[in-house]
Scaffold this motif. Structure first.
Motif, mmCIF file in Angstrom:
data_model
loop_
_atom_site.group_PDB
_atom_site.id
_atom_site.type_symbol
_atom_site.label_atom_id
_atom_site.label_comp_id
_atom_site.label_asym_id
_atom_site.label_seq_id
_atom_site.Cartn_x
_atom_site.Cartn_y
_atom_site.Cartn_z
ATOM 1 N N ILE A 122 1.330 -1.205 -0.328
ATOM 2 C CA ILE A 122 -0.020 0.058 0.125
ATOM 3 C C ILE A 122 0.880 1.523 -0.269
ATOM 4 N N TRP A 125 1.941 1.299 -3.670
ATOM 5 C CA TRP A 125 0.369 2.230 -4.078
ATOM 6 C C TRP A 125 0.870 3.729 -3.877
ATOM 7 N N THR A 126 0.589 4.047 -2.833
ATOM 8 C CA THR A 126 0.167 5.193 -2.662
ATOM 9 C C THR A 126 1.182 6.609 -3.406
ATOM 10 N N THR A 129 -0.035 6.895 -7.032
ATOM 11 C CA THR A 129 -0.949 7.978 -7.015
ATOM 12 C C THR A 129 -0.949 9.022 -6.606
ATOM 13 N N LEU A 157 -8.460 5.170 -3.016
ATOM 14 C CA LEU A 157 -7.360 4.297 -2.310
ATOM 15 C C LEU A 157 -8.025 3.643 -1.895
ATOM 16 N N CYS A 159 -9.595 0.784 -3.525
ATOM 17 C CA CYS A 159 -8.959 0.176 -4.280
ATOM 18 C C CYS A 159 -7.578 -0.400 -4.656
ATOM 19 N N CYS A 160 -6.671 0.911 -3.834
ATOM 20 C CA CYS A 160 -4.913 0.132 -3.907
ATOM 21 C C CYS A 160 -5.769 -0.965 -2.888
ATOM 22 N N TRP A 161 -5.879 -0.484 -1.817
ATOM 23 C CA TRP A 161 -6.002 -1.318 -0.455
ATOM 24 C C TRP A 161 -6.911 -2.534 -0.185
ATOM 25 N N MET A 164 -4.540 -5.156 -2.759
ATOM 26 C CA MET A 164 -3.300 -4.958 -2.437
ATOM 27 C C MET A 164 -3.889 -6.372 -1.431
ATOM 28 N N PRO A 222 4.441 0.398 -10.117
ATOM 29 C CA PRO A 222 4.532 1.405 -9.454
ATOM 30 C C PRO A 222 6.118 2.687 -9.958
#
Length: 329
Positions: A122, A125-126, A129, A157, A159-161, A164, A222
């Motif tokens: 996460i 991917w943050t 973002t 966010l 969707c990222c959570w 993952m 990423p």
């Protein structure tokens, strides 16, 4: 003393018709390192400062209304994830090695692996973002507020959570489909996926494929997306006539670029060095622990020092605190 164990000597091992699982694993990291307790004290200091730094940044974003914007929702998510990542790793690491409690129950080991890898993914991917936010701000400034909305950022966010969680749960789930017939020593400082599945004595090809996919998803994609974003930003800035506008735009990217470098470069450097030359296992473990822990410590410091909006918000909170003291008198 050898800590390699045979499953036949483990009466508490779990046997079923298909898989053989140990009741416990043994974490073999930090073995025979002189004065290693000083390093554990350093990690304890890193954890305390990480909690204070990220807790402070979370509080500032929460308390100052001017920071209640889509951009700072992303920063809030990064600080929260940094806090969770350090909490998932460092306290258990210190308990394991500082107090020599190296055996860990099988189920607890999988949970340990899940949370450490989840928060690491996460974090990655943050940062992607954040790169997207900078891309829209610089390349499409007039449409920024219509594209980067609170709702859009929250959806990205979430969707990222969820993505993952799915990836990490799949990694942990396929460990359950492996048999461990001889060694239970994990040659790492935590229950890492690679060192665990490599201990299996049955077909581990699916775990290898999943590990490769996870590496691509968490590191390669990423990095490619962030690099592509900054290529687009560079092209957009090259078309800007004013030098002052270019510098102003670049200043808004400085904090993010530093965070990206701190997060990705140590990991890439360690793996490139491991492929091209010999690294002592203990040196690699120490380097890996720093790679996992130091970014979470530095992120709030960088954002507090390098971002003008956060500095102004901190000053505002300080003035507010002084006014309360004066009124109280």
């Amino acid at each position: 003393m050898s800590y390699l164990s045979n499953m036949n000597t483990l009466p508490t091992s779990i046997f079923n018709s298909t898989f053989v699982r140990p009741a416990e694993f043994y974490l073999g990291g930090f073995y025979n390192i002189p004065h290693v307790k000083y390093y554990y004290v350093f990690l304890c200091f890193v954890y305390i400062m990480t909690v204070l730094g990220n807790g402070f940044l979370l509080s500032v974003i929460y308390l100052v209304k001017t920071l209640h914007s889509p951009k700072y929702i992303i920063v809030f998510n990064l600080a929260f994830t940094d806090l969770c990542a350090s909490t998932a790793l460092i306290p258990k690491l210190l308990d394991t090695f500082l107090f020599n409690r190296r055996y860990i129950v099988y189920e607890a080991c999988l949970a340990y692996m899940f949370f450490v890898l989840l928060f690491g993914g996460i974090q990655s991917w943050t940062l992607v973002t954040m790169a997207y936010d900078r891309l829209i701000a610089i390349c499409f400034p007039l449409r920024y507020h219509s594209i980067i909305t609170t709702k859009a950022v929250v959806v990205i966010l979430l969707c990222c959570w969820m993505f993952m969680v799915g990836i990490t749960a799949t990694l942990a789930g396929f460990i359950n489909r492996l048999s461990f017939c001889s060694s239970i020593e994990i040659k790492s400082f935590f229950c890492d996926h690679g060192p665990i599945y490599q201990l299996a004595c049955n077909d581990k090809s699916y775990s290898y494929i999943l590990a490769t996919i996870a590496l691509i998803v968490v590191m390669c994609i990423p990095l490619i997306l962030i690099f592509s974003s900054y290529v687009c930003i560079a092209i957009a800035l090259s078309r800007t006539i004013s030098r002052e506008e270019r510098l102003r735009a670049l200043e808004t990217c400085t904090s993010h670029l530093i965070l990206v470098a701190i997060f990705f470069l140590p990991f890439v450097g360690t793996n490139v060095a491991a492929l091209t030359s010999y690294i002592h296992p203990n040196a690699r473990i120490i380097n890996s622990t720093l790679t996992f822990t130091v970014p979470s410590l530095l992120n709030p410091i960088i954002y507090s020092l390098k971002t003008e909006e956060v500095r102004n918000a901190i000053k505002k909170l300080c003035r507010r605190a002084k006014m309360r003291k004066i009124n109280a008198k």
